[in-house]
Design an enzyme around this catalytic site. Structure first.
Site, PDB file in Angstrom:
ATOM      1  N   ASP A 237       0.881  -1.159   0.000  1.00 33.60           N
ATOM      2  CA  ASP A 237       0.000   0.000   0.000  1.00 33.60           C
ATOM      3  C   ASP A 237       0.925   1.216   0.000  1.00 33.60           C
ATOM      4  OD1 ASP A 237      -2.058   1.775   0.033  1.00 33.60           O
ATOM      5  OD2 ASP A 237      -3.102   0.919   1.758  1.00 33.60           O
TER       6      ASP A 237
HETATM    7  C1  BGC Z   1      -4.904   3.454   0.035  1.00 31.46           C
HETATM    8  C2  BGC Z   1      -5.029   2.464  -1.103  1.00 31.46           C
HETATM    9  C3  BGC Z   1      -4.789   3.170  -2.412  1.00 31.46           C
HETATM   10  C4  BGC Z   1      -3.425   3.823  -2.371  1.00 31.46           C
HETATM   11  C5  BGC Z   1      -3.085   4.572  -3.643  1.00 31.46           C
HETATM   12  C6  BGC Z   1      -3.619   4.253  -0.014  1.00 31.46           C
HETATM   13  O1  BGC Z   1      -3.658   5.291   0.906  1.00 31.46           O
HETATM   14  O2  BGC Z   1      -4.984   2.770   1.271  1.00 31.46           O
HETATM   15  O3  BGC Z   1      -6.292   1.870  -1.086  1.00 31.46           O
HETATM   16  O4  BGC Z   1      -4.909   2.283  -3.473  1.00 31.46           O
HETATM   17  O5  BGC Z   1      -3.393   4.766  -1.302  1.00 31.46           O
HETATM   18  O6  BGC Z   1      -3.844   5.723  -3.759  1.00 31.46           O
END
Ligand code: BGC
Length: 746
Positions: A237
């Protein structure tokens, strides 16, 4: 060039040609949304971007919180809505549409779906998740992934794992026992992995039992790859990496977004120091290159998608996502004549998605007000200002006046956007007080009140629901939610949605009270297996609306239940009849009970479902296959899935609390032998197929035998570990004999 003719990277050759620096570099992003390329070797960078219910491709400045703009894309209903469709076929079509939009924007991977469990109703991101039930989330997630990937575009199954809150999401440790992980928090992931092989899996920010998901080898390699057979890439993530070299060893292939070279340097240093093997690095590089290879065929420029057709699909999805919670006196569909008072700012300014990384820039937005006006005689009053915490007396007065003169009042209530978002959890489950006050003011002057709700996470309805004859739970319905809502209210479409989560009477009834969002860096999943309906059932709690509930403008009759069994499987079939006057769709739910288990099992668990669309008077046979897993539990001692032979209950219903048909079946199951240890009790020894006979022989008919089987005290005696009993004066089995037997029989 046809997709098949797109040249592929020759990975074995590249592995010998790449320098250590280039290899380590490939394991890091190049910016917010791209992998790194290696120009001299013809390795291109590919783009991965959010997701999941629409494309959020940023062509300008990048961020992972939905702060900067993105290109227009169809905004389908977020997962909270889609889950209520219980319709994998529809989700697969939506997935394919998402895939086409990715192709048009040359995006290789859509960052979704998110299939974490709704452990607490307060999780700020519940609108992005499917359900409190792993089987439902797993089936729907599989369909969505298969749909996207059918277009040659990848997905990212997220957030792996136990990421069930936003508070301290980047550091909190979810402290949860293995059986609960295996039976509640991992199965949806497992099902999608085995059923759809998502191109990527996104590890979560949090820790699990103290270990960061981004460096948890048990999670990312032992379970994900070795047990479930995952063949794709694991991506972090955004910002989830803690110790990059430990991550590579654990099975975290790609760090996103770019670490600015920090991750690369750590990897190189660890290889040099001998604490990270080149083999681990090569494996991760291979997976990055495989991802590029999978992406290349679809990444041809100049592709387009049909925005109108996708909007229509979004409308179909929205209509299927809404759940008719109540409909006293068939207040809905709205009568064909008479003025409709449409009240509530949400009718004019729909709330159709949540905030954060999933926020889509829609191609267009329908409002329910416009759609209702186009069909009927409507008077509108906004009633309140969405983000205000205070009532506006003039707006309330205007709304009451509109309602007084109308045949029916349709009141659009909901959560202001600031109430729920990625990044923080909610403080409570209630609608703003001034909105329920408005409802009361309207209900005081009009007996025919319909409430339409817009909320990404469940809200309490018990305090006010008596003031409404009908309630349509609209969740967040995407860009076509407004027109779809009008279709439902007017009876153009018949509601078919079913709750994918329980609506409790009060927040205080929910299983995580006192154990959410945790403290001092830890959140203890003390409720264990009992999340959602499993908890409300176990505690015999009244709920406002149960899991699986959803009304229709027609009715359905269930009959002729037949269950045939294998040794650890079953086939359930029944006849469903549309017993009302309109065409409609019913979701038949199959719950399994295991009343005779040697471990605690939830009262009933959803194990299968099927949807059937029927004309008035039409009947059809519905069949649901229950596989071995439907009956299995994670045996804490064997550390494996086990089907204990014996009786199981089959419950077939229209919701978890509207069971229409029941059967009892008997399965042979597995031969279960709990391994013996030095701590095993006398009862444990006696239950063992061979050790039991040995022990009986040793005991003979002497006084110890009499004591152990004494009707009054025997049970207490047999609860003593045999090894300790062997030290009691006069015991006919000696300590060395027991130790020897442990090694022989275990
Ligand atoms: C989120 C993800 C997301 C990623 C990219 C993170 O903060 O938890 O779900 O895909 O950012 O934007």
């Amino acid at each position: 060039m046809s997709a098949d003719a797109v040249p592929q990277l020759d990975i074995p050759t590249l592995l010998t040609a790449l320098t250590p620096e280039e290899k380590a570099g490939l394991l890091d992003g190049s910016d917010f949304w791209h992998t790194q390329g290696v120009e001299r070797l013809g390795i291109p960078a590919v783009m991965v971007t959010d997701g999941p219910h629409g494309l959020r491709k940023q062509s300008g400045e990048g961020d992972h919180l939905g702060l900067h703009g993105s290109v227009p894309a169809t905004c389908f209903p977020p997962a909270a809505g889609l889950a209520s469709t219980w319709n994998p076929e529809l989700l697969e079509r939506i997935g394919a549409a998402l895939g086409r939009e990715c192709r048009a924007e040359e995006v290789a991977v859509l960052l979704g779906p998110g299939i974490n469990m709704k452990r607490s109703p307060l999780c700020g991101r519940n609108f992005e998740y499917f359900s409190e039930d792993p089987a439902l989330a797993g089936v729907l997630g599989t369909a969505l992934v298969n749909g996207v990937q059918s277009e040659g575009v990848g997905t990212s199954l997220k957030h792996f794992a136990a990421n069930n809150q936003e508070t301290d999401r980047m550091t909190v440790s979810a402290d949860v026992d293995e059986r609960t992980l295996r039976e509640i928090y991992l199965p949806a992931f497992e099902r999608v992995v085995t059923g759809a092989q998502p191109w990527t899996v996104m590890c979560s920010y949090n820790r699990i039992n103290g270990v960061y998901a981004s460096e948890d080898r048990w999670l990312l390699t032992d379970v994900l790859r070795d047990e479930w057979g995952y063949r794709g890439l694991v991506v972090s993530d955004w910002g989830a990496v803690n110790q990059r070299d430990a991550g590579v060893h654990a099975g975290l292939d790609l760090e996103m977004p770019s670490s600015g070279g920090g991750g690369t340097a750590t990897i190189l240093a660890a290889v040099k120091a001998g604490t990270l093997s080149e083999k681990d690095v090569d494996l991760a590089v291979t997976r990055v290159l495989e991802l590029v290879n999978k992406s290349l065929p679809a990444l041809t420029p100049g592709q387009t998608f049909d925005a109108d057709a996708h909007h229509e699909l979004a409308r179909e999805a929205a209509a299927a996502s809404a759940v008719l919670l109540k409909n006293d006196g068939d207040l809905l569909p709205l009568a064909a004549t008479g003025t409709i008072a449409v009240i509530g700012e949400f009718a004019r300014s729909p709330r159709f998605q949540g905030a954060g990384s999933s926020q889509v820039n829609p191609t267009r937005v329908d409002s329910a007000l416009d759609a209702l006006r186009a069909a009927r005689d409507v008077v509108f009053a906004p009633g309140f200002v969405i983000e205000s915490e205070e009532a506006d007396p003039a707006l309330v007065e205007e709304a009451a006046a509109a309602a007084r003169d109308a045949g029916v009042a349709v009141v659009f209530l909901g959560l202001p956007p600031s109430y729920e978002s990625e990044g923080y959890d909610r403080d409570h489950m209630d609608l703003p007080q001034h909105q329920t006050d408005l409802l009361n003011a309207v209900a005081d002057v009009n007996d025919n009140v319909v409430v339409v709700l817009s909320n990404g996470s469940v809200v309490t309805v018990a305090p006010w629901q008596d003031r409404a004859g009908a309630i349509l739970e609209g969740w967040l319905l995407g860009q076509a939610g407004g027109s779809a809502t009008a279709d439902l209210l007017l009876g153009v479409t018949n509601p078919a949605g079913k709750l994918a989560e329980t609506v409790p009477v009060r927040y205080e009834d929910n299983p995580t009270v006192g154990a959410f969002p945790g403290e001092a860096g830890h959140v203890r999943y003390g409720e264990g297996l009992l999340i959602g309906y499993r908890w409300y059932d176990a505690h015999r709690l009244e709920v406002a609306y149960p899991f699986g509930h959803g009304l229709s403008y027609t009715s359905f009759a269930y009959a002729d239940l037949e269950v045939t069994t294998g040794s650890d499987t079953a086939r359930v079939s029944l006849t469903v009849t549309n017993s009302g006057a309109r065409p409609g769709t019913e979701t038949v739910q199959v719950y399994v009970t295991d009343p005779q288990a040697s471990v605690y099992r939830p009262e009933q668990e959803l194990r299968g479902f099927a949807q059937v669309s029927l004309a008035p008077g039409e009947s059809r046979q519905v069949t649901v296959e229950l596989d071995r897993r439907a009956f299995a539990f994670w045996h804490p001692a064997l550390r494996d899935w086990t089907v204990e032979g014996g009786e199981f209950g089959i419950r077939v219903g229209s919701s978890s609390r509207d069971i229409r048909l029941r059967a009892t079946i008997t399965l042979t199951g597995d031969e279960v032998t709990t391994p013996l240890t030095a701590e095993s009790t006398v009862d444990g020894w006696l239950a063992h197929p061979s050790a039991g006979a040995w022990l009986r022989d040793q005991l003979g008919d002497g006084p110890f035998n009499a004591m152990l089987f004494d009707p009054k005290n025997g049970q207490m005696m047999r609860a003593i570990p045999l090894l300790r009993l062997s030290r009691f004066p006069g015991c006919p089995v000696t300590e060395p004999q027991v130790r020897d037997a442990v090694s022989r029989f275990s």
